[in-house]
Scaffold this active site. Structure first.
Site: not given
Ligand code: UD1
Length: 417
Positions: A22-23, A116, A121, A306, A398
Site C-alpha cells: 500500500k505504502n 488522523c 499528523r 505499523d 484501507r
Molecule cells: C508513512 C506511512 C505510515 C507509517 C509512517 C511511519 C505511507 C502512506 N504511510 O506515513 O504507514 O506509519 O510513514 O513509518 O507511507 N511529521 C511531522 N511533520 C511532517 C511530517 C511528519 O512532524 O511534516 C512527524 C509525524 O507526526 C510522525 C513522524 O513525523 O510523528 C513520522 O511521520 P511520517 O514518516 O511523515 O509518516 P507518513 O509519511 O505520514
C-alpha cells in the site's frame, strides 16, 4: 458496514502470496502525474486507500483502469489543478499529491488532508521543503494554495526528522525541478526505494534512495513506464503474528526478507523459527510463545510502527512481559482497550505499553479504530477461544486486501458479513 466474525483456535497451514505494498502504491500513483502518458502498475493491491488515489487521479482528468491487480493510468489529458476537500479527506496520505501536482501544473489548490486516528499528523516538513524549492504556499481556513513563484528549482533540504511522506513529496517534486536537490536525513524505507525505482525507470536521476542522503538531478521530462510494486512488509508482519498466536506453520511467498530484518528477531525471540529460501519465508510457531521483552518503534531500518499493533496481539499471549515504546506517533494504542476485552493484560503510560502475557484470550465483540489496530484485533480473535465479532472493518480494508479470504485459505474460520 461489514464485520468480521472469527471462530478462534484454528491452526493455520499452507502457502500465501503477499499482496503489493500500500505504502508504495500511493506515492507511485501520485507520481504517474509527471509522466504524461500511460503507466502500467502491477501488483497494485485492491484497497480503499488505493481507490481513493485513483479517484483523485480521475477527478484531475486522468483515466485509471484496473484489471485484477494491474492498474493502468493515463495522465496525458489532465484538466484540473485542484483536489476537493471530500477527496482529500478520504485518506491522510492524499498529501502525497502535493509534490506531484506542483511538478505537473506549477500550482495546486487542495485542503489539508483529513484528521488522523493516530493523533496529530503535521505536514510542516512537506510545506517547508516545497517553499525551499520555490513554491509560495498560503494557508487559509484549512485550504492550501500553492504556486511556483518563478521556477520550481532544486534545493538542499535537511529534514529535522526522516519523514516518509515528506521525503516522497520532495523526491517527486525534485524529479523534474530545475537543478539538483539533496535530501539529508531522508527516510530510508523500502517504499522510498520503490518510488525512486519507479521514477528512475521513467527517466529521473535519483541516487541514494534507501540511504540517509538522496541526490536528485532534475530532468526536463519523464516518460511513462511499467512497474511492479514491492510486496507489503506490514502485511507480512501481520500474517506472521497470525501464525505465531495460533501455533502455526505457514509459508509466505513474494516476500523480500531484507525488508523484515528488524521484524524477524522479534518473532525469533518469541520462539518462532523463521527460514527463507528461493520460494519464500516460512514461519513455524511453538506451542507457547515467549515474550519478545522490548519493542521500540523507529524509522526504518528500525522496528516499524505499523507492525506494533499486530505484534502486540502476539505479546498478549506470550509467556512473560513485553514493553512497547511507540516513538513514531502520539496516539497509536487505540487497539489496547479492545485487546483488553479479549482478556489481554496491557497498561499504557504515554508512549509505553506494558503487556503481561496471558495463557489464552477469550472471544469478544470489539471495534477497530484504525488500520493496524484492526489487524491486531483480527490476530487476537484468531487465537481467542470462541466466536468474536470485529466491527470497523472499513479501517482494515484501507490496507489489507481481502484478509478474510487470505486467512480462510490458510484454514482460519473468518467470515465477512
Ligand atoms: C508513512 C506511512 C505510515 C507509517 C509512517 C511511519 C505511507 C502512506 N504511510 O506515513 O504507514 O506509519 O510513514 O513509518 O507511507 N511529521 C511531522 N511533520 C511532517 C511530517 C511528519 O512532524 O511534516 C512527524 C509525524 O507526526 C510522525 C513522524 O513525523 O510523528 C513520522 O511521520 P511520517 O514518516 O511523515 O509518516 P507518513 O509519511 O505520514
Amino acid at each position: 458496514m461489514s464485520v468480521f466474525v472469527v471462530d478462534g483456535g484454528r491452526v493455520l497451514s499452507g502457502k500465501v502470496r503477499l499482496q503489493g505494498s500500500k505504502n508504495s502504491s500511493l506515492p507511485i500513483l501520485a507520481a504517474t502525474l509527471l509522466c504524461r502518458g500511460e503507466c502500467v502498475l502491477h501488483n497494485c493491491p485492491r484497497l480503499s486507500d488505493v481507490e481513493a488515489s485513483l479517484k483523485i487521479l480521475r477527478y484531475i482528468g486522468c483515466t485509471a483502469q484496473r484489471e485484477e491487480n494491474t492498474v493502468i493510468v493515463d495522465t496525458d489529458n489532465v484538466t484540473r489543478c485542484e483536489i476537493p476537500t471530500e477527496l482529500m479527506h478520504r485518506m491522510r496520505s492524499s498529501i502525497i499529491f502535493l509534490g506531484a501536482m506542483i511538478a505537473r501544473f506549477d500550482r495546486v489548490r487542495m485542503s489539508f488532508p483529513g484528521g488522523c486516528e493516530l493523533g496529530p499528523r503535521p505536514i510542516d516538513l512537506h510545506l517547508n521543503a516545497l517553499r525551499e524549492m520555490g513554491v509560495e504556499i498560503s494557508e487559509d481556513h484549512g485550504e492550501l494554495d500553492c504556486c511556483v513563484q518563478d521556477v520550481l528549482h532544486g534545493a538542499n533540504i535537511v529534514l529535522p526528522l526522516p519523514s516518509v511522506g515528506a521525503t516522497e513529496n520532495i523526491m517527486i517534486a525534485a524529479a523534474t525541478a530545475k537543478g539538483a536537490t539533496i535530501i539529508s536525513n531522508a527516510a530510508r524505507e523500502p517504499e522510498i526505494v520503490d518510488l525512486a525505482d519507479f521514477l528512475n525507470s521513467c527517466g529521473a536521476q535519483i541516487h541514494g534512495a534507501g540511504e540517509s542522503t538522496i541526490f536528485i538531478d532534475g530532468v526536463d521530462r519523464l516518460s511513462p513506464t511499467t512497474h511492479a510494486m514491492i510486496p507489503d512488509r506490514i502485511v507480512a508482519a501481520t500474517l506472521m503474528s497470525a501464525a505465531a498466536v495460533t501455533g502455526s506453520d505457514i509459508l509466505m511467498t513474494g516476500v523480500v526478507p531484507s525488508h523484515l530484518e528488524s521484524v524477524f528477531p522479534v518473532f525469533r525471540d518469541s520462539g518462532c523459527e523463521i527460514e527463507y529460501d528461493g520460494e519464500g519465508v516460512r514461519i513455524s510457531a511453538p506451542y507457547r510463545l515467549q515474550s519478545p521483552k522490548l519493542i521500540r518503534t523507529m524509522p526504518y531500518p528500525g522496528f516499524p510502527t505499523d507492525a506494533q499493533a499486530p505484534v502486540m496481539s502476539m505479546a498478549a499471549v506470550a509467556d512473560g512481559m513485553t514493553v512497547f515504546v511507540e516513538n513514531m506517533f502520539l496516539s497509536r494504542y487505540s487497539h489496547v482497550s479492545e485487546l483488553c476485552r479479549f482478556g489481554a493484560d496491557i497498561r499504557v503510560e504515554g508512549k509505553v505499553a506494558v503487556v503481561d502475557g496471558v495463557k489464552r484470550l477469550l472471544s469478544a465483540n470489539v471495534r477497530a479504530q484504525d488500520l493496524r489496530g484492526a489487524a491486531a484485533l483480527v490476530v487476537a480473535a484468531l487465537c481467542a477461544r470462541g466466536q468474536s465479532e470485529i466491527s470497523g472493518i472499513e479501517y482494515l480494508e484501507r490496507g489489507y486486501e481481502e484478509l478474510e479470504l487470505v486467512l480462510s485459505s490458510l484454514g482460519a474460520d473468518v467470515k465477512k458479513i
